[in-house]
Design an enzyme around this catalytic site. Structure first.
Site, PDB file in Angstrom:
ATOM      1  N   ASP A  52      14.429  -6.637  -2.461  1.00 16.77           N
ATOM      2  CA  ASP A  52      15.185  -8.194  -2.196  1.00 16.77           C
ATOM      3  C   ASP A  52      15.826  -7.363  -0.826  1.00 16.77           C
ATOM      4  O   ASP A  52      17.078  -6.376  -0.424  1.00 16.77           O
ATOM      5  CB  ASP A  52      15.908  -8.318  -2.957  1.00 16.77           C
ATOM      6  CG  ASP A  52      14.774  -9.579  -3.376  1.00 16.77           C
ATOM      7  OD1 ASP A  52      13.745  -9.518  -3.293  1.00 16.77           O
ATOM      8  OD2 ASP A  52      15.328  -9.851  -4.832  1.00 16.77           O
ATOM      9  N   TYR A 110      13.264   2.781 -10.602  1.00 17.14           N
ATOM     10  CA  TYR A 110      14.756   2.344 -10.122  1.00 17.14           C
ATOM     11  C   TYR A 110      16.187   2.424 -10.593  1.00 17.14           C
ATOM     12  O   TYR A 110      16.362   3.026 -12.680  1.00 17.14           O
ATOM     13  CB  TYR A 110      15.138   0.627 -10.038  1.00 17.14           C
ATOM     14  CG  TYR A 110      13.908  -0.159  -9.700  1.00 17.14           C
ATOM     15  CD1 TYR A 110      14.494  -0.752  -8.379  1.00 17.14           C
ATOM     16  CD2 TYR A 110      12.631  -0.158  -9.628  1.00 17.14           C
ATOM     17  CE1 TYR A 110      13.159  -1.421  -7.345  1.00 17.14           C
ATOM     18  CE2 TYR A 110      12.017  -1.304  -8.978  1.00 17.14           C
ATOM     19  CZ  TYR A 110      12.403  -0.705  -7.526  1.00 17.14           C
ATOM     20  OH  TYR A 110      11.372  -2.068  -7.067  1.00 17.14           O
TER      21      TYR A 110
END
Lengths: 246, 246
Positions: A52, A110
């Site tokens: 994003d 992540y």
């Protein structure tokens, strides 16, 4: 034609995300523009997944096909010379013709960084959380996310029906100086999943929920049952692994 | 009226420097705007010295006078709530009426960061130098800068006659991971002095000059005899000390 695998780091601050969009600069567009210049024709790249706006990457993996006659390693210098300095190619390797950056990804990591105090130099790179957080509760919550679960409650609802079952192999909470780092290693993650998991874990750290509530949140399969979505700028796609997981 | 002393950190990336200028945002203008809002009248601030566009600060010191009836520490939260997030007030203290951020400064420390490899996350915070550098030569050169010297060769020539003698108390070269840090502690520094010293030391590290050339460069009192000016984004005003030096 040969296939090249790139490992790419980028500072997502100034991008509207990874994927090409009608408006806004994207990491994909920057790389495709440079490759098109090198090849004198359009070159499509495929990434392990999108990130994003504001989300960073240390080890995004990308593949593309080329007819250029140069050793794979040479793409590192050639691309970096033309790319803006917030995108950096770390490695370029010859890949198998069947290698696929997206479908071949077996494991992704992540990391999410939060800070306890404000620091102007970390404003784009860690989310500041000044509330007192209970580290022990957050560790417990992180452990309860491990496993194969339907993560519907931890993803943004989309119209399309899709399989929301994912496996998280490993989670970890690290404390380094004034920052807390949440690590997630999984088979793959749904849209916004890591940010919602982190937002929920932070709310558990603040005492809004109990660690054990994670089980009911997963059970509910309802986005409204989980916590807030943590902001994008603390999130890093750390690495993508293509080896078989035992 | 009482005098308040602030210790301020800022990321200089998006500023045209510290000092108010006809065009471009400056750190001074941001702080004065916020103080004017709090006081409902203009408030002038005085800093230990200016920093150039792109130069950072971890411990810039500023003073101003106020008639507001609030404990000094309260200025930290009040200012940070209104300042942009690349400027951060670290401390606010009651100061003596005779305290002066500029004229009272006895000792300043600057640090300059260089990196051996490109890193998109450090692009605004360290200068990348990919040449092979001889650390031993650079350490020798740094030692030769210590002392009381006329630093005309290491400053930008200005029309006005001024005393270009300054004392450097201490220099140091640190290696941390992929970065080299140059530390300078001195009585004060001329305009661009640290950047020219660093540029020269790097050229010594590359072998363009010998460490011993520092003596002749100082002797010459001629800017053209020293090396290049290192870029601003690797430079940090680290702290300012107001205690007497023995």
């Amino acid at each position: 034609m040969r296939r090249i695998k790139l490992t790419v780091a980028y500072d997502g601050t100034n991008y509207a995300g990874y994927q090409v969009q009608p408006n806004g600069n994207t990491v994909q567009a920057e790389i495709e523009t440079v490759l098109a210049r090198m090849h004198r024709q359009p070159v499509k790249i495929v990434a392990s997944g999108r990130t994003d706006a504001g989300v960073h990457a240390l080890g995004q993996v990308i593949h593309f096909d080329t007819s250029l006659q140069m050793p794979a390693e040479r793409f590192v210098k050639a691309l970096n010379a033309m790319l803006p300095d917030d995108i950096h190619v770390k490695q370029a390797e010859e890949a198998d013709a069947l290698f696929h950056a997206r479908y071949g990804a077996k494991r992704k990591e992540y990391r999410y960084y939060i800070r306890k105090t404000e620091d102007p130099f970390r404003r784009h790179y860690a989310a500041t959380v000044t509330y007192t957080l209970n580290l022990e509760s957050m560790c417990q919550a992180m452990k309860l996310l491990v496993g194969t679960h339907d993560f519907t409650s931890f993803s943004v609802t989309k119209a399309e029906v899709e399989d929301r079952v994912r496996t998280i192999y490993e989670t970890e909470v690290l404390e380094v100086d004034d920052e807390i780092i949440f690590r997630f290693v999984g088979s793959g993650f749904l849209y916004n999943q890591v940010r919602i998991m982190v937002g929920t874990v932070i709310e558990i750290g603040r005492g809004k929920y109990e660690p054990a509530d994670i089980a009911q949140m997963l059970e509910a399969r309802d986005r409204r049952m989980a916590g807030i979505t943590a902001p994008p700028h603390g999130l890093y796609l750390w690495n993508v692994n293509y080896e078989k997981v035992d």
